[in-house]
Design an enzyme around this catalytic site. Structure first.
Site, PDB file in Angstrom:
ATOM      1  N   ARG A  33      -8.083  10.519  -2.429  1.00 45.33           N
ATOM      2  CA  ARG A  33      -8.558   9.132  -2.525  1.00 45.33           C
ATOM      3  C   ARG A  33      -9.282   8.763  -1.246  1.00 45.33           C
ATOM      4  O   ARG A  33      -8.803   9.050  -0.157  1.00 45.33           O
ATOM      5  CB  ARG A  33      -7.382   8.185  -2.758  1.00 45.33           C
ATOM      6  N   SER A 135      -7.140   3.477  -8.745  1.00 45.23           N
ATOM      7  CA  SER A 135      -6.099   2.535  -9.139  1.00 45.23           C
ATOM      8  C   SER A 135      -6.401   1.114  -8.657  1.00 45.23           C
ATOM      9  O   SER A 135      -7.401   0.523  -9.028  1.00 45.23           O
ATOM     10  CB  SER A 135      -4.746   3.031  -8.637  1.00 45.23           C
ATOM     11  N   ASP A 292      -2.828  -3.394 -13.423  1.00 45.87           N
ATOM     12  CA  ASP A 292      -3.822  -3.155 -12.364  1.00 45.87           C
ATOM     13  C   ASP A 292      -5.050  -2.475 -12.990  1.00 45.87           C
ATOM     14  O   ASP A 292      -5.055  -2.163 -14.190  1.00 45.87           O
ATOM     15  CB  ASP A 292      -3.198  -2.372 -11.200  1.00 45.87           C
ATOM     16  N   ASP A 294      -6.409   0.399 -13.343  1.00 47.67           N
ATOM     17  CA  ASP A 294      -6.319   1.613 -14.177  1.00 47.67           C
ATOM     18  C   ASP A 294      -5.091   1.577 -15.078  1.00 47.67           C
ATOM     19  O   ASP A 294      -4.726   2.586 -15.694  1.00 47.67           O
ATOM     20  CB  ASP A 294      -6.341   2.885 -13.317  1.00 47.67           C
ATOM     21  N   ASP A 296      -1.885   1.516 -14.716  1.00 43.53           N
ATOM     22  CA  ASP A 296      -0.656   2.310 -14.560  1.00 43.53           C
ATOM     23  C   ASP A 296       0.452   1.504 -13.876  1.00 43.53           C
ATOM     24  O   ASP A 296       1.572   1.985 -13.761  1.00 43.53           O
ATOM     25  CB  ASP A 296      -0.916   3.646 -13.846  1.00 43.53           C
ATOM     26  N   ARG A 297       0.133   0.287 -13.434  1.00 43.60           N
ATOM     27  CA  ARG A 297       1.174  -0.531 -12.789  1.00 43.60           C
ATOM     28  C   ARG A 297       1.170  -1.923 -13.417  1.00 43.60           C
ATOM     29  O   ARG A 297       0.197  -2.332 -14.036  1.00 43.60           O
ATOM     30  CB  ARG A 297       0.914  -0.627 -11.281  1.00 43.60           C
ATOM     31  N   GLU A 393       9.071   2.979  -9.016  1.00 43.92           N
ATOM     32  CA  GLU A 393       8.868   2.837  -7.578  1.00 43.92           C
ATOM     33  C   GLU A 393       8.608   1.360  -7.304  1.00 43.92           C
ATOM     34  O   GLU A 393       8.058   0.642  -8.157  1.00 43.92           O
ATOM     35  CB  GLU A 393       7.712   3.705  -7.084  1.00 43.92           C
ATOM     36  N   LYS A 407       3.852   6.709 -14.003  1.00 41.59           N
ATOM     37  CA  LYS A 407       4.001   5.266 -14.202  1.00 41.59           C
ATOM     38  C   LYS A 407       2.995   4.792 -15.236  1.00 41.59           C
ATOM     39  O   LYS A 407       1.912   5.349 -15.363  1.00 41.59           O
ATOM     40  CB  LYS A 407       3.856   4.512 -12.885  1.00 41.59           C
TER      41      LYS A 407
END
Length: 581
Positions: A33, A135, A292, A294, A296-297, A393, A407
């Site tokens: 990243r 992300s 978020d 993408d 995943d959260r 997490e 996630k």
């Protein structure tokens, strides 16, 4: 990108040239990243081609059936006009490298949530997959996330070996630049419909109260933060029998500039959730779910007495942990053994699941920070016949069920809706249930924040001082007035609480991380971020059920955090930038 380098050269920006050209990208907690732009440690066409060539070389060595099983490629909606860089273009180049070498590629025809890539790797029995995403990072960044055949993100030794392979083949091969191969190659398949349908079908396995969902009058607002989430969260709600959530119109369509938020991270709380909270008030919706960019959260906010509570990742995990275990208990067969049941969390996350596990009889395990460690461990447990209900997490990453070994904000959003619907039938809000959970299992009050530091030597100096505090090779015994019982240093592998003084969690030399256990029951960790220029701190008071005075616990935690910052981080002396409120 060539122009960017030439311009830096003409303007005499030698330090920046050195920073951009004299080091390579490395795998952090979420793959590669960096900022989009010119340079070997930036994300651009060339570094993505080089990374994929390295992966091809490594996979060819690991899998004799690589060319039968194929590879999955997904992408989000990021982009940057100035360097002509977009996630879709980088995904096309990733696919081109592999197609040119006769590897079948499952290339999604449109943007997808990050969890769709690990899900597809498992469903399609591919050897690996890549998701092009950064992300929730700032708009300038992009990234390259690699998943192994088991559907979990890669961990060591794969990451180290891939880096070696990348360095062995940095010159682009013939065909590697041909981004049009995805449109012409017979080896390219589009897995979108199959994967989307299967995912939504699998999601129903963690739907326990469909009849309540169909009837509820509760309204939900969803924001997808200018990212990929809108269509997929709508479908997930439909799979659970809900009416579709109300989308935030200004944020439902992809926008690589994230133009309505100062940063695209729902973790930042009320300041970035402004539009969704105002819409919810107007629509009389009590619960807001925010995925978020993408997807995943997940962040969640709930309206209570005219004001909003934005739950922390640790608070949501307490609710999910209670919910997933209650649903398991109600639906398990008579001969099911609670000792076969597991939940997991990363070591900087709340210990609330440990408290629930101790009282209810299931197992709780910790991993290093980063969902890549959770995914791999969950796969091991499943392969050994164990049942894993939930993992998380604290940075609002949740895994409900085991369809995806990473996630997943899409599934977490709809599970939140079902939980809120069920609780409403019992005249409870999510916040009231959270208090009940704490009163049953003990208050777990935590605070997580960070300082920005753009100077790596300063970060190193701060952690080295902690390792040589009062004398060489001695850790602090006190932090201000607070007595330290144990110290665990994941960077060096030291743990004073173990008989042999060695950490049970694997050593992670590439990042800094030290945990202090205090006599008053507080656990605090200082660590560097794996994806951003931050020093993060995590602190939690873990109380027993009979210690129920929340305000006293909060006050004690706050004082301890102040001592931690003043004595160990010394922000003024070290020029650290406080997180903006």
């Amino acid at each position: 990108t060539k122009e960017q380098i030439e311009s830096l050269l003409q303007n005499g920006k030698h330090k920046e040239l050195r920073d951009r050209l004299c080091c390579r990208l490395t795998f952090g907690t979420a793959g590669l990243r960096s900022a989009m732009g010119a340079g070997f440690c930036y994300i651009n066409d060339l570094t993505v081609i080089q990374s994929t060539q390295g992966i091809y070389k490594y996979l060819e060595r690991c899998f004799s059936d690589f060319k039968q099983r194929g590879f999955v490629v997904g992408y989000d909606t990021r982009g940057q006009v100035t360097s002509n860089c977009s996630s879709k273009k980088l995904a096309k180049l990733t696919a081109a490298v592999l197609l040119a070498k006769d590897v079948p590629v499952y290339f999604f025809s449109t943007y997808v949530p990050t969890p769709f890539v690990p899900y597809a790797v498992q469903q399609l029995k591919a050897v690996a997959g890549v998701m092009i995403t950064a992300s929730h990072n700032r708009k300038e960044d992009n990234g390259y996330k690699v998943y192994w055949e088991n559907g979990a993100q890669i961990t060591s030794p794969h990451d180290k070996e891939i880096i070696k392979c990348i360095e062995e083949c940095v010159e682009p091969w013939n065909g590697s630049w041909n981004e049009n191969l995805v449109d012409t190659s017979p080896l390219r398949q589009d897995p979108l419909k199959k994967i989307c349908d299967c995912y939504m079908e699998d999601l129903k396995r963690i739907c326990y109260h469909r009849e309540l969902n169909v009837q509820t009058n509760l309204k939900f607002v969803h924001t997808s933060f200018h990212g990929v989430g809108h269509d997929y969260v709508q479908l997930a709600f439909k799979a659970f029998g809900f009416q579709p959530p109300i989308p935030v119109p200004e944020q439902k369509d992809p926008d690589p500039d994230f133009s309505t938020v100062k940063c695209p991270n729902p973790e930042e709380g009320e300041s970035v959730l402004e539009l969704s909270l105002r819409l919810a008030e107007k629509e009389n919706a009590r619960v807001v779910v925010a995925t978020d960019p993408d997807a995943d959260r997940l962040a969640v906010a709930e309206q209570q007495n005219g004001c909003w509570k934005v739950f922390t990742g640790n608070e949501l995990a307490a609710l999910f942990g209670w919910w997933m275990f209650s649903c398991w208990k109600e639906n398990c067969s008579e001969d099911a053994d609670v000792k076969n049941v597991y939940m997991l969390a990363t070591t900087v996350s709340s210990k609330i699941l440990r408290a629930i596990a101790l009282k209810e009889g299931f197992h709780f395990e910790e991993t290093l920070p980063g969902f890549k460690w959770i995914g791999s461990r969950v796969k091991d447990l499943l392969d050994n016949g164990k049942e894993v209900l939930f993992a998380f997490e604290e940075s609002i990453g949740f895994m409900c069920g085991t369809s995806v070994l990473d996630k997943d904000g899409v599934s977490a959003a709809v599970v939140t809706a079902e939980m809120a619907t069920y609780l409403e039938g019992k005249n409870l809000t999510l916040a009231q249930k959270l208090t009940e959970i704490y009163e049953t299992y003990g208050y777990h009050i935590s605070k997580t924040s960070y300082f920005l530091c753009y100077d790596p030597p300063t970060i190193k100096r701060i952690f080295e001082k902690l390792r040589n505090f009062d004398a060489p090779q001695s850790y602090p015994k006190f932090c201000g007035i607070y007595n330290i019982l144990h110290v665990r240093d994941i960077t060096t592998g030291y743990d004073s609480s173990q008989p042999n003084k060695k950490s049970v969690l694997p050593v992670s030399k590439s990042s800094q991380m030290i945990t202090f256990t205090f006599q008053n029951g507080c656990v605090a960790t200082l660590r560097t971020s794996g994806t951003e220029p931050k020093i993060k701190y995590y602190a939690e008071m873990c109380a027993l059920p009979e210690q129920s005075d929340r305000s006293i616990l909060e006050e004690e935690l706050q004082k301890l955090i102040e001592a931690l910052i003043e004595n160990f981080l010394e922000p003024d002396k070290n020029g650290l930038i406080w997180r903006s409120a």
